[in-house]
Design a protein around this motif. Structure first.
Motif, PDB file in Angstrom:
ATOM      1  N   ILE A  72       0.814  -1.215   0.000  1.00 52.35           N
ATOM      2  CA  ILE A  72       0.000   0.000   0.000  1.00 52.35           C
ATOM      3  C   ILE A  72       0.849   1.267   0.000  1.00 52.35           C
ATOM      4  O   ILE A  72       0.602   2.187  -0.791  1.00 52.35           O
ATOM      5  CB  ILE A  72      -0.963  -0.023   1.200  1.00 52.35           C
ATOM      6  CG1 ILE A  72      -1.940  -1.186   1.039  1.00 52.35           C
ATOM      7  CG2 ILE A  72      -1.707   1.291   1.336  1.00 52.35           C
ATOM      8  CD1 ILE A  72      -2.749  -1.492   2.267  1.00 52.35           C
ATOM      9  N   LEU A  73       1.845   1.352   0.883  1.00 53.12           N
ATOM     10  CA  LEU A  73       2.637   2.564   1.018  1.00 53.12           C
ATOM     11  C   LEU A  73       3.376   2.954  -0.271  1.00 53.12           C
ATOM     12  O   LEU A  73       3.274   4.102  -0.716  1.00 53.12           O
ATOM     13  CB  LEU A  73       3.603   2.428   2.193  1.00 53.12           C
ATOM     14  CG  LEU A  73       4.393   3.671   2.553  1.00 53.12           C
ATOM     15  CD1 LEU A  73       3.453   4.778   3.005  1.00 53.12           C
ATOM     16  CD2 LEU A  73       5.381   3.340   3.646  1.00 53.12           C
ATOM     17  N   PRO A  74       4.122   2.055  -0.916  1.00 46.11           N
ATOM     18  CA  PRO A  74       4.802   2.454  -2.158  1.00 46.11           C
ATOM     19  C   PRO A  74       3.834   2.864  -3.274  1.00 46.11           C
ATOM     20  O   PRO A  74       4.123   3.794  -4.036  1.00 46.11           O
ATOM     21  CB  PRO A  74       5.598   1.219  -2.563  1.00 46.11           C
ATOM     22  CG  PRO A  74       5.785   0.466  -1.306  1.00 46.11           C
ATOM     23  CD  PRO A  74       4.551   0.717  -0.505  1.00 46.11           C
ATOM     24  N   LEU A  75       2.699   2.189  -3.385  1.00 48.95           N
ATOM     25  CA  LEU A  75       1.750   2.557  -4.435  1.00 48.95           C
ATOM     26  C   LEU A  75       1.155   3.937  -4.185  1.00 48.95           C
ATOM     27  O   LEU A  75       0.974   4.721  -5.119  1.00 48.95           O
ATOM     28  CB  LEU A  75       0.651   1.505  -4.536  1.00 48.95           C
ATOM     29  CG  LEU A  75       1.099   0.153  -5.081  1.00 48.95           C
ATOM     30  CD1 LEU A  75      -0.051  -0.835  -5.052  1.00 48.95           C
ATOM     31  CD2 LEU A  75       1.634   0.303  -6.491  1.00 48.95           C
ATOM     32  N   CYS A  76       0.858   4.253  -2.924  1.00 48.30           N
ATOM     33  CA  CYS A  76       0.339   5.584  -2.599  1.00 48.30           C
ATOM     34  C   CYS A  76       1.391   6.652  -2.861  1.00 48.30           C
ATOM     35  O   CYS A  76       1.072   7.725  -3.394  1.00 48.30           O
ATOM     36  CB  CYS A  76      -0.116   5.639  -1.150  1.00 48.30           C
ATOM     37  SG  CYS A  76      -1.604   4.699  -0.827  1.00 48.30           S
ATOM     38  N   LEU A  77       2.647   6.376  -2.499  1.00 52.05           N
ATOM     39  CA  LEU A  77       3.712   7.345  -2.764  1.00 52.05           C
ATOM     40  C   LEU A  77       3.920   7.558  -4.260  1.00 52.05           C
ATOM     41  O   LEU A  77       4.103   8.692  -4.712  1.00 52.05           O
ATOM     42  CB  LEU A  77       5.020   6.876  -2.125  1.00 52.05           C
ATOM     43  CG  LEU A  77       5.179   7.163  -0.656  1.00 52.05           C
ATOM     44  CD1 LEU A  77       6.410   6.460  -0.108  1.00 52.05           C
ATOM     45  CD2 LEU A  77       5.281   8.648  -0.412  1.00 52.05           C
ATOM     46  N   MET A  78       3.871   6.484  -5.021  1.00 52.77           N
ATOM     47  CA  MET A  78       4.042   6.605  -6.465  1.00 52.77           C
ATOM     48  C   MET A  78       2.885   7.401  -7.077  1.00 52.77           C
ATOM     49  O   MET A  78       3.103   8.260  -7.929  1.00 52.77           O
ATOM     50  CB  MET A  78       4.133   5.225  -7.116  1.00 52.77           C
ATOM     51  CG  MET A  78       4.516   5.282  -8.578  1.00 52.77           C
ATOM     52  SD  MET A  78       4.885   3.690  -9.291  1.00 52.77           S
ATOM     53  CE  MET A  78       3.314   2.891  -9.208  1.00 52.77           C
ATOM     54  N   ALA A  79       1.675   7.151  -6.629  1.00 55.60           N
ATOM     55  CA  ALA A  79       0.527   7.909  -7.136  1.00 55.60           C
ATOM     56  C   ALA A  79       0.646   9.379  -6.774  1.00 55.60           C
ATOM     57  O   ALA A  79       0.347  10.254  -7.595  1.00 55.60           O
ATOM     58  CB  ALA A  79      -0.766   7.328  -6.580  1.00 55.60           C
ATOM     59  N   LEU A  84       1.639  14.950  -8.359  1.00 52.99           N
ATOM     60  CA  LEU A  84       2.326  16.229  -8.162  1.00 52.99           C
ATOM     61  C   LEU A  84       3.170  16.612  -9.368  1.00 52.99           C
ATOM     62  O   LEU A  84       3.270  17.800  -9.703  1.00 52.99           O
ATOM     63  CB  LEU A  84       3.196  16.161  -6.897  1.00 52.99           C
ATOM     64  CG  LEU A  84       2.445  16.065  -5.570  1.00 52.99           C
ATOM     65  CD1 LEU A  84       3.435  15.886  -4.415  1.00 52.99           C
ATOM     66  CD2 LEU A  84       1.572  17.282  -5.357  1.00 52.99           C
ATOM     67  N   THR A  85       3.763  15.635 -10.027  1.00 47.51           N
ATOM     68  CA  THR A  85       4.573  15.916 -11.208  1.00 47.51           C
ATOM     69  C   THR A  85       3.727  16.414 -12.379  1.00 47.51           C
ATOM     70  O   THR A  85       4.105  17.341 -13.090  1.00 47.51           O
ATOM     71  CB  THR A  85       5.346  14.657 -11.633  1.00 47.51           C
ATOM     72  OG1 THR A  85       6.160  14.223 -10.546  1.00 47.51           O
ATOM     73  CG2 THR A  85       6.201  14.917 -12.847  1.00 47.51           C
ATOM     74  N   ASN A  86       2.567  15.830 -12.556  1.00 44.09           N
ATOM     75  CA  ASN A  86       1.758  16.152 -13.717  1.00 44.09           C
ATOM     76  C   ASN A  86       0.829  17.346 -13.522  1.00 44.09           C
ATOM     77  O   ASN A  86       0.481  18.014 -14.488  1.00 44.09           O
ATOM     78  CB  ASN A  86       0.927  14.934 -14.129  1.00 44.09           C
ATOM     79  CG  ASN A  86       1.776  13.868 -14.743  1.00 44.09           C
ATOM     80  OD1 ASN A  86       2.735  14.159 -15.442  1.00 44.09           O
ATOM     81  ND2 ASN A  86       1.454  12.631 -14.468  1.00 44.09           N
ATOM     82  N   PHE A  87       0.404  17.627 -12.298  1.00 42.95           N
ATOM     83  CA  PHE A  87      -0.614  18.637 -12.110  1.00 42.95           C
ATOM     84  C   PHE A  87      -0.165  19.856 -11.309  1.00 42.95           C
ATOM     85  O   PHE A  87      -0.956  20.730 -11.021  1.00 42.95           O
ATOM     86  CB  PHE A  87      -1.853  18.012 -11.447  1.00 42.95           C
ATOM     87  CG  PHE A  87      -2.467  16.954 -12.311  1.00 42.95           C
ATOM     88  CD1 PHE A  87      -3.096  17.276 -13.500  1.00 42.95           C
ATOM     89  CD2 PHE A  87      -2.379  15.625 -11.962  1.00 42.95           C
ATOM     90  CE1 PHE A  87      -3.655  16.310 -14.301  1.00 42.95           C
ATOM     91  CE2 PHE A  87      -2.942  14.635 -12.756  1.00 42.95           C
ATOM     92  CZ  PHE A  87      -3.572  14.976 -13.930  1.00 42.95           C
TER      93      PHE A  87
END
Length: 88
Positions: A72-79, A84-87
């Motif tokens: 859960i933690l890595p997937l949330c961080l990646m999302a 943040l990068t795109n928007f």
């Protein structure tokens, strides 16, 4: 899109390896602690039975479920990073 699928596939495999290793390590630590607990108290019944019953309780414990945070933690961080990068 294909790069994202490849990233998710490799990430899932790596996280699965980490999850299995962490789960086995945590279970062995619990087994060792149960054995030490029985040795100190010379608990009721046989040592192996005491450890097995303790591990059955461990299988339904919160600690075992918290290990799923490895996924859960890595997937949330990646999302969050992608957002943040795109928007922003």
């Amino acid at each position: 899109m294909l790069a994202l699928l490849r990233l998710l596939g490799i990430g899932f495999v790596l996280l699965t390896v980490v999850y299995v290793a962490l789960s086995l390590w945590s279970r062995s630590v619990r087994r060792r602690k149960l054995g030490q607990e029985w040795d100190e108290a010379q608990g009721p019944g046989a040592r192996d039975r005491f450890v097995e019953e303790g591990l059955k309780d461990y299988d339904h414990s919160l600690r075992r479920k918290l290990i799923l945070g490895v996924y859960i933690l890595p997937l949330c961080l990646m999302a969050l990073i992608i957002y943040l990068t795109n928007f922003y």
